[in-house]
Design an enzyme around this catalytic site. Structure first.
Site, PDB file in Angstrom:
ATOM      1  CG  ASN A 146       0.535  -4.260   5.690  1.00  0.00           C
ATOM      2  OD1 ASN A 146      -0.235  -4.283   6.635  1.00  0.00           O
ATOM      3  ND2 ASN A 146       1.476  -3.342   5.554  1.00  0.00           N
ATOM      4  N   GLY A 147      -1.565  -7.320   3.029  1.00  0.00           N
ATOM      5  CA  GLY A 147      -1.691  -8.117   1.817  1.00  0.00           C
ATOM      6  C   GLY A 147      -2.899  -9.033   1.876  1.00  0.00           C
ATOM      7  CG  HIS A 179     -21.666  15.701 -27.780  1.00  0.00           C
ATOM      8  ND1 HIS A 179     -22.329  15.598 -28.980  1.00  0.00           N
ATOM      9  CD2 HIS A 179     -20.666  16.600 -27.976  1.00  0.00           C
ATOM     10  CE1 HIS A 179     -21.749  16.380 -29.873  1.00  0.00           C
ATOM     11  NE2 HIS A 179     -20.737  17.001 -29.290  1.00  0.00           N
ATOM     12  NE  ARG A 207       2.314   4.349   3.884  1.00  0.00           N
ATOM     13  CZ  ARG A 207       2.662   3.976   2.665  1.00  0.00           C
ATOM     14  NH1 ARG A 207       2.161   2.882   2.148  1.00  0.00           N
ATOM     15  NH2 ARG A 207       3.510   4.691   1.952  1.00  0.00           N
ATOM     16  CD1 TRP A 248      -8.885  -0.521   3.339  1.00  0.00           C
ATOM     17  CD2 TRP A 248      -8.925   1.259   4.655  1.00  0.00           C
ATOM     18  NE1 TRP A 248      -9.883   0.294   2.892  1.00  0.00           N
ATOM     19  CE2 TRP A 248      -9.931   1.401   3.683  1.00  0.00           C
ATOM     20  CE3 TRP A 248      -8.768   2.271   5.606  1.00  0.00           C
ATOM     21  CZ2 TRP A 248     -10.777   2.503   3.634  1.00  0.00           C
ATOM     22  CZ3 TRP A 248      -9.599   3.364   5.553  1.00  0.00           C
ATOM     23  CH2 TRP A 248     -10.590   3.480   4.576  1.00  0.00           C
ATOM     24  CE  LYS A 300      -0.499   9.881  -0.551  1.00  0.00           C
ATOM     25  NZ  LYS A 300      -1.179  11.051  -1.107  1.00  0.00           N
ATOM     26  CE  LYS A 313      -7.070  14.803  -5.054  1.00  0.00           C
ATOM     27  NZ  LYS A 313      -6.534  14.222  -6.230  1.00  0.00           N
ATOM     28  CB  CYS A 321      -2.507  -2.340   6.536  1.00  0.00           C
ATOM     29  SG  CYS A 321      -4.106  -2.976   5.978  1.00  0.00           S
ATOM     30  CD  GLU A 374      -9.142  11.832  -3.895  1.00  0.00           C
ATOM     31  OE1 GLU A 374      -8.937  10.608  -3.965  1.00  0.00           O
ATOM     32  OE2 GLU A 374      -8.324  12.669  -4.300  1.00  0.00           O
ATOM     33  CD  GLU A 434      -5.974  15.157  -9.457  1.00  0.00           C
ATOM     34  OE1 GLU A 434      -5.580  15.221  -8.274  1.00  0.00           O
ATOM     35  OE2 GLU A 434      -6.190  14.069 -10.047  1.00  0.00           O
TER      36      GLU A 434
END
Length: 640
Positions: free
Chosen positions: A124-125, A536, A50, A98, A635, A517, A25, A520, A513
């Site tokens: 935050n936390g 396979h 964030r 968040w 982030k 991208k 946050c 997400e 990667e």
């Protein structure tokens, strides 16, 4: 009864999972002579990447009354609320959230007040023992207005404050914060103010970053320097268990036990303009286009032509110590772990040193055998990723030297590591990492070159790599010129329910990667695989509706990749190929071909990932997704 016990067990597990799903946050506090609200809103806007479920602020007015405004949704909602119902005062704290404990509602937004309504807190936390504390406070008659653990902490601090008598309100508030934090377990970055102590803010951190910004006649408290870069270039990065209290003219840093804590004033290493979006529609696109510069910054001043090698003085190791390294472990999460995988290929190829990649969250709980000549690297854009930080501490606990590859100067990993290398790529605001990946791979290429030249790599090979590294920014610019063409390809597959990304050797991590991208920011199924693994099991996913993206530059396994493309086409699967310029034979097989300049195979992921970033960006934008603030993401993850 059995079903009841199963349900209770499930509820406990679910509750624990929700406890741990805490993302970064944003906090900003201000004390000075200016109006606090505009400064806080500007800071929240810079921190919105964030966390963006809700936001709020508390400002102390001229009558020493805390005026609180809170609103669910984006920060624009809070701004509109304050325009309708303004707040005035020159001291305040604010937060963008968040959601963890409790849904994204007005009531669950920060700041939270204590039982008296005279103390405000942003946090935050995760307070892991908040339920125990809450039960005790409920028994004492406390009434809670939210579902959050943060409100419990506000009530606890307020309770301790009210129990202290005969002291100056500022000293009482510091003592109350200190005593309350001794009673909680978990992580926190907090800012607290009280109506009895005007012009005074208390902050503390454990596991969640917190920074003091130093101005002239004003001071700031923030979770990220981007929130305060418009107002000051001087910052103090607090350490775990630090407690700070500040007025407009001074600040004091102690630890939560009341002892002095050492600190240093650092210069913020980027400008306000770098943290602005400029003429781009999204930060993600801006940061994709910044990669010629960010890659150059990653190798600037680090190339040694006389020795045909790299210079990484920040490692803090002598040539003899580096020569004694017999094994390397690279740790990271998400995009950083993919960069680490490229690093593994590069170091083993150029330096012949056994190298392995550990997902940081796994490393701390595994017990891998590491001999005394193992060197550990932790890789993190923010330098605050909790799993990566824990991996660092676990490596050090076992007596290993642990080096960091980070972007954020002054971050916790940068401070606690035994040395390392900065990326110097500037602020990365978009949640989906782009330029940090290519910068991380560039630094790892320098490391591989340095170690290779100390072993068997010839001077001719070293000089070739130096030339190739210097040419990377120009080659990236040539790929970026294809942005409109790549957008056309993205639109062609806009209804695809998913995509496969396939690559081999150095570009297997690139495939991972690229898939990350895509999923997400566009929310479609996307899966990255080693191309040879197609037969396979993965081939079961091939269909006319699911495009396969092949990363296949002209290298030692190019012909093998061509055969794999043929297998997909035989099953009517569309193919998008990323290959080396000049090799037009793929146009007869693939549906779409994106060309990249010729490059040394070790460095090919730096170029081949750029089309994948653009493909996912244009695809997500066309589908109406918010690429800078994708759902369910933030982030940086600062709590396990």
């Amino acid at each position: 009864m059995t079903n009841f016990l199963i349900q209770c067990s499930f509820n406990r597990i679910l509750h624990r999972v929700l406890d741990l799903l805490e993302f970064m946050c944003g906090i900003i506090g201000y004390v000075g002579k200016a109006s606090a609200a505009p400064i806080l809103l500007e800071g929240l806007r810079r921190l919105e990447y964030r966390g963006y479920d809700s936001s709020g602020m508390a400002v102390m007015d001229a009558g020493n009354v805390l005026a609180t405004r809170k609103k669910s949704g984006r920060i624009a909602n809070l701004k509109a609320l304050i325009a309708e119902n303004p707040v005035s005062g020159s001291c305040g704290i604010s937060h963008t959230r968040w959601a963890t404990h409790g849904e994204a509602t007005d009531a669950n937004a920060h700041p939270h007040l204590d039982a008296s309504g005279r103390l405000a807190l942003v946090h935050n936390g995760v307070i892991e023992n908040y339920q125990t504390i809450k039960r005790r406070l409920l028994e004492e008659g406390h009434v809670f207005l939210s579902q959050t653990d943060s409100e419990v902490l506000a009530h606890l601090i307020g309770r301790v404050y009210d129990a202290i008598t005969g002291a100056d309100p500022r000293r009482r508030l510091v003592a109350a914060v200190r005593e309350a934090l001794k009673q909680v377990s978990g992580t926190y970055g907090i800012a607290v103010m009280h109506a009895d102590a005007p012009g005074f803010i208390v902050g503390a951190r454990l596991g969640s970053p917190l920074i003091v910004g130093l101005g002239k006649g004003e001071n700031f408290l923030a979770s990220d320097v981007s929130a305060i870069v418009s107002h000051t270039t001087n910052a103090v990065y607090l350490q775990d268990r630090d407690l700070v209290y500040l007025t407009e003219d001074e600040f004091t840093v102690e630890n939560v036990d009341g002892d002095e804590s050492a600190y240093e004033v650092s210069k913020i290493d980027f400008t306000p303009e770098q943290a602005e979006i400029g003429d781009f529609p999204h930060f993600m696109l801006k940061e994709i286009f910044e990669q010629p510069t960010s890659i150059q910054n990653a190798f600037r001043g680090r190339l040694n032509d006389d020795h045909a090698s790299a210079v990484l003085g920040g490692l803090g190791l002598t040539p003899r110590e580096l020569r004694d390294v017999e094994r390397i472990v690279l740790c990271g999460c998400g995009t950083a772990s993919h960069a680490a995988m490229v690093g593994e290929y590069m170091i083993e190829h150029l330096a012949r040193i056994p190298t392995e990649v550990e997902i940081a969250s796994e490393f701390r709980y595994r017990n891998p055998p590491l001999d005394k000549n193992t060197l550990v690297f932790v890789i993190s854009q923010s330098g605050e990723t909790i799993d990566t930080l824990s991996a660092l501490r676990e490596g050090q606990r076992k007596g290993h030297r642990v080096l960091g590859v980070v972007n954020s100067v002054g971050s916790t990993i940068a401070r606690e590591s035994d040395g390392g290398s900065y990326l110097h790529s500037g602020p990365e605001i978009g949640v989906a990492a782009t330029k940090s990946f290519t910068s991380q791979v560039t630094v790892l290429a320098l490391l591989a070159l340095l170690l290779g030249r100390m072993r068997h790599l010839s001077i001719d090979d070293g000089q070739r790599l130096l030339r190739e590294i210097r040419e990377l920014p120009g080659k990236v610019e040539r790929i970026l010129e294809q942005s409109d063409y790549i957008r056309e390809i993205a639109l062609k597959y806009i209804d695809a329910p998913g995509m496969l990304f396939l690559g081999r050797q150095f570009n297997y991590p690139t495939a991972l990667e690229g898939a990350l991208k895509m999923k997400e920011i566009s929310y479609i199924f996307a899966s990255g695989h080693a191309a040879a693994e197609l037969k396979h099991g993965v081939i079961a996913l091939v269909s006319p509706e699911v495009p396969s993206v092949f990363i296949m530059p002209k290298d030692a396994v190019y012909e093998k990749n061509v055969s794999t493309v043929e297998e997909v086409k035989a099953r009517r699967g569309p193919v998008i190929a990323v290959t080396t310029q000049g090799h037009t034979d793929l146009e007869r097989i693939a549906d779409d071909v994106i060309y990249i300049p010729e490059v040394h195979e070790c460095l090919s992921p730096i170029l081949s990932v750029i089309p994948l970033q653009l493909l996912s960006y244009h695809f997500a934008v066309a589908r109406g997704c918010d690429v800078d603030k994708p759902r369910n993401l933030a982030k940086s993850v600062t709590v396990e």
